[in-house]
Design a protein around this motif. Sequence first.
Motif, PDB file in Angstrom:
ATOM      1  N   ARG A 133      11.739 115.134 108.074  1.00 39.37           N
ATOM      2  CA  ARG A 133      13.109 114.716 108.375  1.00 39.37           C
ATOM      3  C   ARG A 133      14.096 115.286 107.355  1.00 39.37           C
ATOM      4  O   ARG A 133      15.192 115.733 107.709  1.00 39.37           O
ATOM      5  CB  ARG A 133      13.199 113.196 108.396  1.00 39.37           C
ATOM      6  N   ILE A 174      18.482 114.919 116.553  1.00 40.12           N
ATOM      7  CA  ILE A 174      18.062 114.504 115.215  1.00 40.12           C
ATOM      8  C   ILE A 174      18.466 113.054 114.929  1.00 40.12           C
ATOM      9  O   ILE A 174      17.759 112.306 114.259  1.00 40.12           O
ATOM     10  CB  ILE A 174      18.629 115.461 114.137  1.00 40.12           C
ATOM     11  N   MET A 186      14.701 118.830 108.261  1.00 39.76           N
ATOM     12  CA  MET A 186      15.485 118.931 109.490  1.00 39.76           C
ATOM     13  C   MET A 186      16.972 118.749 109.192  1.00 39.76           C
ATOM     14  O   MET A 186      17.826 119.404 109.785  1.00 39.76           O
ATOM     15  CB  MET A 186      15.012 117.872 110.492  1.00 39.76           C
ATOM     16  N   TRP A 214      11.889 119.422 118.605  1.00 39.57           N
ATOM     17  CA  TRP A 214      13.093 119.768 117.844  1.00 39.57           C
ATOM     18  C   TRP A 214      12.854 121.032 117.020  1.00 39.57           C
ATOM     19  O   TRP A 214      13.715 121.930 116.985  1.00 39.57           O
ATOM     20  CB  TRP A 214      13.473 118.614 116.931  1.00 39.57           C
TER      21      TRP A 214
END
Length: 683
Positions: free
Chosen positions: A237, A209, A240, A177
Amino acid sequence: MRAEEPFLVRHADLIFALKTFAASILALVIALAMDLPRPYWAMATVYITSQPLAGATSSKAFFRVMGTLVGATMTVVLVPNLINAPELLCLAIALWVGLCLYLSLLDGTPRSYVFMLAGYTVALIGFPAVSEPGAIFDTAISRVEEICLGIICASLVSTVVFPRSVAPAVGNRVDSWMSDARRLSQVVLLREGTSETRRGRRLKLATDIVEIDTLSTHLAYDRLTDTNAVRGLSEIRLRMLMLLPVIASLEDRLAALGEEALSRQPALKRLLEDLAQWITSDVSARQPAERIRAMIAERQAVLDDSATWERIITTSLLSRLRELVDLSRDCRALSEAIAESRNVSTLDLTFHSEAGAASVRHRDRGLALWSAAGAALAILICCVFWIGTGWPDGASAPMMAAVACSFFAAQDEPARFIRSFGLWSLVSIVVVAIYLFALVPAISHLEVLVFALAPTFLLYGLLIARPATAGTGMALAANTATLLALQTTYNADFASYANSAVAFFVGVVIAELVTRIARGVGAEWVANRLVLSNWKTLAVAAERRGKRDRAEFAGLMLHRLGLLVQRIAFLSESDRRDTDSLVQLRIGLNIIDLRRARYGLAAKTISVIDDMLDELAAACRNYAGVGMPAELLRHVDLALAQAVKDPNESAREDALIGLVGIRRGLFPDAPAYRARVSESVAA
């Protein structure tokens, strides 16, 4: 060990099938040795619980135990007290299953399995026990023992025999990602590719995601994962969640400037090129982030009441570039720390969440209520049919209705999945009939029985190991193990088996018919509800007078975005465009930034901004898919005109950046803002 790894990876599905079959036979043998009344429940539980990744198996096992305990306790409370009033007992069980299903759908995490199990466990234990209510306590205890035995065997084999940790799977997905996000950043900064290409990349990142987030929920239950890795992945996370809207904002600001304006600012073009190279270069070849920040700071200009729209847009662009640098630097540092098993709490990170940014998920209470009501109604109809006909084996009908409605309630079209479940149940019924009346009578040794069961259940395991066929494999395995009803002695009777099989299938059919009526809506209806939920969330953000965590808001909106991407074909053209460019998410983050900036502004500026936000909240609540009212654009421009004159330099810049983001998100095709015109309109 290195030589074995390619084999384990290449044949992971077969290894999972062998492990699961071994665990199911182990559970069956122990249950037979313990003389449990229904040893086949332990075997079926292994297949219901087992997952290819050890952490997923452990989390599902833990929640299944908790749900079974709650369900068994509730059964002991309901059945003895209401056995003399069968109508009330059926109503109580139906309402309990509906309540638990409602809570399960609202939760939406692996923890939801507790609620779902607590619901249909009452149906699994309670309905068959109606004929022997005095033994309900022993039945409930046996049920818990059988379930726990299956769970223990599944977890033990999963974590001891060639275990597959969740962390590497999550880590690989995160690395992929981040690589895609860096490439998209480079494409945006260099203005490469077409809008359609960038759109495809954005949608893929948004979908990925959500999938990574779902997979990460099992990390806490994976004993093979280092705690530093779990903490590091959690920190990544958060970044992101912010990276995707920041990249989308950069693309929007560059589009607003245009190539002509960029050609007048060669230093800005060089900055964009240097940053594009910095984003994608290896760690060893990268310049320090501080140098890139200094280059951005050199381009920053003080905004005042003489600032042009181009200058305001440029300042907003530079602010987002700084955020991109900070987030990228943090992600690189966290990735290195995870790879080296270092404690991430010692890292000097730039981005910090205000409130921990707990995982926030979209919850559709209305849809959950309809699903719960449909499940309760299906159970009641099966009960009426069972009691009204006096069918001795009719208890299987409401039992299977509860299971089918609970399993597939989270799908857009649950009736279609229930029908598939019913068709595969028919396959299980035929397979079991062959075993019971053709193969098993000739078998007198356990070893021979295991050999006879192996081909069928290994095939089921291979189906479960593959995501595309996991549901089919689980339905076949669980139904086959349950209907096979292996005991210490052979006592199969064709008439009894046929009765149970018919009742089993009738329950699934009634569940499908009722669900088709109660949940007659499809993906289009769900997609439209998601879009409306986004606008209502924006209204709430605009109405708030306090601070709000940006990462938490981004988490909620990105979760909805991931759900919308799966249904994007059903959206209208305008809603599809908003989804593609993350418009609603970007507007919301700018509203939050504006709310934060208003605390340092003058009273008059706050008043004008609050009037604009109230107008924005009203427009979002009344959104009908036809665009925003022109009056709102006038209020935004008035707020811009007032903000550029505010004496507080820092708060003024933050407010202007937020207002620019709101204006560009709501009115991307509007003429450029002109301060003098806005002031004359206000006068």
